[in-house]
Design a protein around this motif. Structure first.
Motif, PDB file in Angstrom:
ATOM      1  N   UNK A 202       0.906  -0.698  -0.102  1.00  0.00           N
ATOM      2  CA  UNK A 202       0.439  -0.218   0.014  1.00  0.00           C
ATOM      3  C   UNK A 202       1.392   1.244  -0.101  1.00  0.00           C
ATOM      4  N   UNK A 203       1.597   0.976   0.936  1.00  0.00           N
ATOM      5  CA  UNK A 203       2.968   2.327   0.897  1.00  0.00           C
ATOM      6  C   UNK A 203       3.212   2.912  -0.106  1.00  0.00           C
ATOM      7  N   UNK A 204       4.397   1.684  -0.437  1.00  0.00           N
ATOM      8  CA  UNK A 204       4.550   1.359  -2.597  1.00  0.00           C
ATOM      9  C   UNK A 204       4.004   2.341  -3.802  1.00  0.00           C
ATOM     10  N   UNK A 205       2.502   1.772  -3.410  1.00  0.00           N
ATOM     11  CA  UNK A 205       1.552   2.402  -4.087  1.00  0.00           C
ATOM     12  C   UNK A 205       0.763   4.158  -4.252  1.00  0.00           C
ATOM     13  N   UNK A 206       1.163   3.970  -2.703  1.00  0.00           N
ATOM     14  CA  UNK A 206      -0.021   5.280  -3.021  1.00  0.00           C
ATOM     15  C   UNK A 206       1.934   6.185  -2.316  1.00  0.00           C
ATOM     16  N   UNK A 207       3.004   5.532  -2.486  1.00  0.00           N
ATOM     17  CA  UNK A 207       4.313   6.697  -2.712  1.00  0.00           C
ATOM     18  C   UNK A 207       3.848   7.772  -4.677  1.00  0.00           C
ATOM     19  N   UNK A 208       3.884   5.872  -5.055  1.00  0.00           N
ATOM     20  CA  UNK A 208       4.026   6.504  -6.936  1.00  0.00           C
ATOM     21  C   UNK A 208       3.042   6.367  -7.005  1.00  0.00           C
TER      22      UNK A 208
END
Length: 576
Positions: A202-208
């Motif tokens: 989730x973090x990876x997707x939201x940051x990108x």
């Protein structure tokens, strides 16, 4: 036992609170155990009296005693619920500080391997489970043991034969609980690993998110999330199947226990060895006996969650940082900025060498440019100077002192870094500039901004230096963020400056504007410039060409152009 001792150590600062909590739990248990005895006294000794006045008299006495007991119970329950939870929250805060402190000490190589989302899961989700265990664990176990032992002794006094039957069923239940506890522990560890993976995704997707949307790849991100989410769901299903068998099995054994007491009680009443009133009290005490068993059964889920969380917590806080101060490390006082690489070799995680046998000396106050093809080790070269990574062989010195003999904080305070990928913290512009030297005065912040050619822009904003930058500085342009990062280094005022592709992501107009700021910043400092745009380093005192074979060429721009080597080739390719 080591894990248990680590856990117990966090109770240390709150011993008084802990023992007060346990004392209140003792009073609470004693009151709950006394109640059936009072009922037995009323049934066997008071209600059988022929004199109505005496019955009322004794009932009033008992009523007053019970009222006092329940007032005391109220305050004990209040203390346990409020201050007991506060103790758990304080322990959680201490653990969170310990894990954050240790994460701050880790080197770049640790974060090269670690997932930020998974670390966040350990800091937030795991620590909440540990906090609940820290509060409820000792208290629930203490109350439960007191009630089980106390009611067992009283039950044995009423009828030893039935109590023996009760003991047999209890032992079977304990074995059953132990067997399923082992299964639950494994599945809860897996649960935490899976949810950490989901958090990381989730973090990876939201940051990108900007990259996701620019490629219209929302479906790919949804697919990745669904995969991780379903894997987590599967482990949750497994845990609930085990819990279902665990809780229903215990309930079944409790039903058998009641059945055996009723059957045995009927037999003993028929032969005159047990009173009907005593059987009623016995059943009351079975409730007192089973309630703590129920609590222990329910506690096992919390215990396994907390224990598996604490295991993961310990894994992080016991990870020793790769780069630390030596015992006899010294402060770097008024450094001149002379840097020397003496036969330095370096590789990532024992792979092939990125840098091999590098020997170079950079004079104080000189402007040195590092150029070369991608993968030649330019950024790695600069990252070794502040000890973001540790050299495998050889040594790096500053003013003749091995950097491993210099205190890390002192070393890094002497080095300023301006990177291509600027990171601004979520906060005001003032706070981001102040990060260069916490405690600096307002006029010093403004002076640094002026030198970085960003002051006029800042005062033109509605909130000036108090303007919120957004997460990672999202509300500012690339050029504005870069100039704020330059102002941050101006405020730091280091002796050594590293410019790592500081202008490569900017347009020509912004690049020229920021180049003036950088030229001002480079004055009277030892400067190491990493650049792909070779036009920006023509005036460097020396240009060092790094390839995967080491230092390939050294010299001024004009000298290297004449040699017709790697530098000349790269320069001509760029301008053709």
């Amino acid at each position: 036992m080591k894990l248990f001792k680590n856990f117990i150590s966090y109770y240390g600062p709150y011993k008084a609170l802990f023992f007060a909590d346990m004392f209140c739990a003792l009073i609470l248990s004693a009151i709950d155990l006394v109640f059936p005895l009072i009922v037995r006294y009323l049934l066997n000794d008071v209600y059988v009296l022929q004199d109505g006045n005496k019955i009322i008299k004794y009932v009033i006495y008992v009523g007053i005693a019970l009222l006092i007991m329940y007032i005391v119970r109220y305050f004990c329950q209040y203390f346990i619920t409020s201050w007991g939870h506060i103790m758990g929250a304080k322990m959680e805060a201490n653990m969170r500080k310990d894990i954050f402190d240790n994460l701050q000490k880790q080197s770049f190589s640790y974060y090269d391997e670690a997932s930020t989302g998974k670390l966040m899961s350990r800091i937030v989700t795991d620590l909440f489970d540990i906090s609940e265990l820290a509060h409820h664990g000792p208290e629930d176990v203490f109350i439960s043991i007191l009630k089980i032992v106390g009611s067992f002794v009283i039950l044995a006094g009423i009828n030893l034969k039935i109590t023996f039957i009760l003991l047999l069923f209890t032992l079977v239940m304990l074995y059953f609980s132990y067997f399923y506890n082992k299964k639950m522990r494994n599945v809860f560890v897996e649960n935490k690993e899976k949810i950490a993976g989901v958090n990381a995704q989730i973090q990876d997707s939201l940051e990108g998110i900007r990259v996701v949307k620019s490629f219209a790849n929302e479906e790919i991100e949804n697919a990745k999330f669904t995969k991780g989410n379903n894997e987590y769901l599967k482990t949750k299903e497994d845990s609930y199947f085990i819990m279902g068998r665990f809780f229903s099995g215990n309930t079944f054994f409790q039903g058998l226990l009641y059945l055996s007491v009723i059957l045995a009680g009927g037999i003993f009443i028929s032969d005159g060895s047990l009173k009907v009133t005593d059987l009623v009290i016995y059943i009351l005490y079975i409730n007192t006996f089973l309630n703590p068993i129920d609590k222990l059964v329910n506690f096992t889920e919390q215990f396994q969650r907390g224990l598996s969380g604490f295991q993961r917590f310990v894994e992080v806080i016991t990870t020793k940082p790769e780069i630390t101060d030596r015992e006899d490390a010294v402060e770097l006082v008024n450094p001149k900025g002379e840097i020397a690489f003496n036969n330095v070799s370096f590789s990532y995680n024992n792979s092939s060498d990125i840098l091999s046998n590098i020997d170079i000396k950079i004079q104080s106050g000189k402007n040195i440019a590092l150029v070369g093809p991608s993968g030649g080790g330019k950024t790695t070269f600069s990252s070794l100077i502040p000890r973001f990574y540790e050299v495998n062989d050889g040594c790096i010195t500053i003013d003749g002192i091995d950097i491993r003999d210099i205190k890390l904080k002192s070393l890094r305070k002497s080095i300023g870094i301006v990177q291509q990928d600027v990171y601004l913290f979520a906060g005001s512009i003032r706070e981001n500039i102040l990060y260069g030297r916490p405690g600096a005065l307002e006029n010093e912040i403004i002076d640094a901004a002026k030198k970085a050619n960003i002051h006029e822009f800042i005062i033109g904003l509605k909130h000036g230096y108090g303007t919120y930058t957004g997460e990672r500085g999202v509300k500012l342009s690339g050029g504005q963020k870069q100039r704020i990062s330059i102002a941050r280094v101006f405020l730091k005022n280091p002796s050594i400056l590293i410019l790592d592709e500081a202008t490569s992501a900017l347009d020509n107009e912004n690049e020229q504007f920021i180049q003036k700021s950088l030229e001002e910043l480079m004055k009277n400092r030892t400067t190491l410039v990493i650049a792909h745009r070779l036009s920006t380093i023509k005036n460097a005192d020396e240009i060092v060409v790094l390839t995967d074979e080491g230092i390939n060429q050294r010299g001024t721009h004009d000298e290297l152009i004449e040699k017709d080597g790697v530098y000349s080739y790269l320069y001509n390719m760029q301008f053709k």
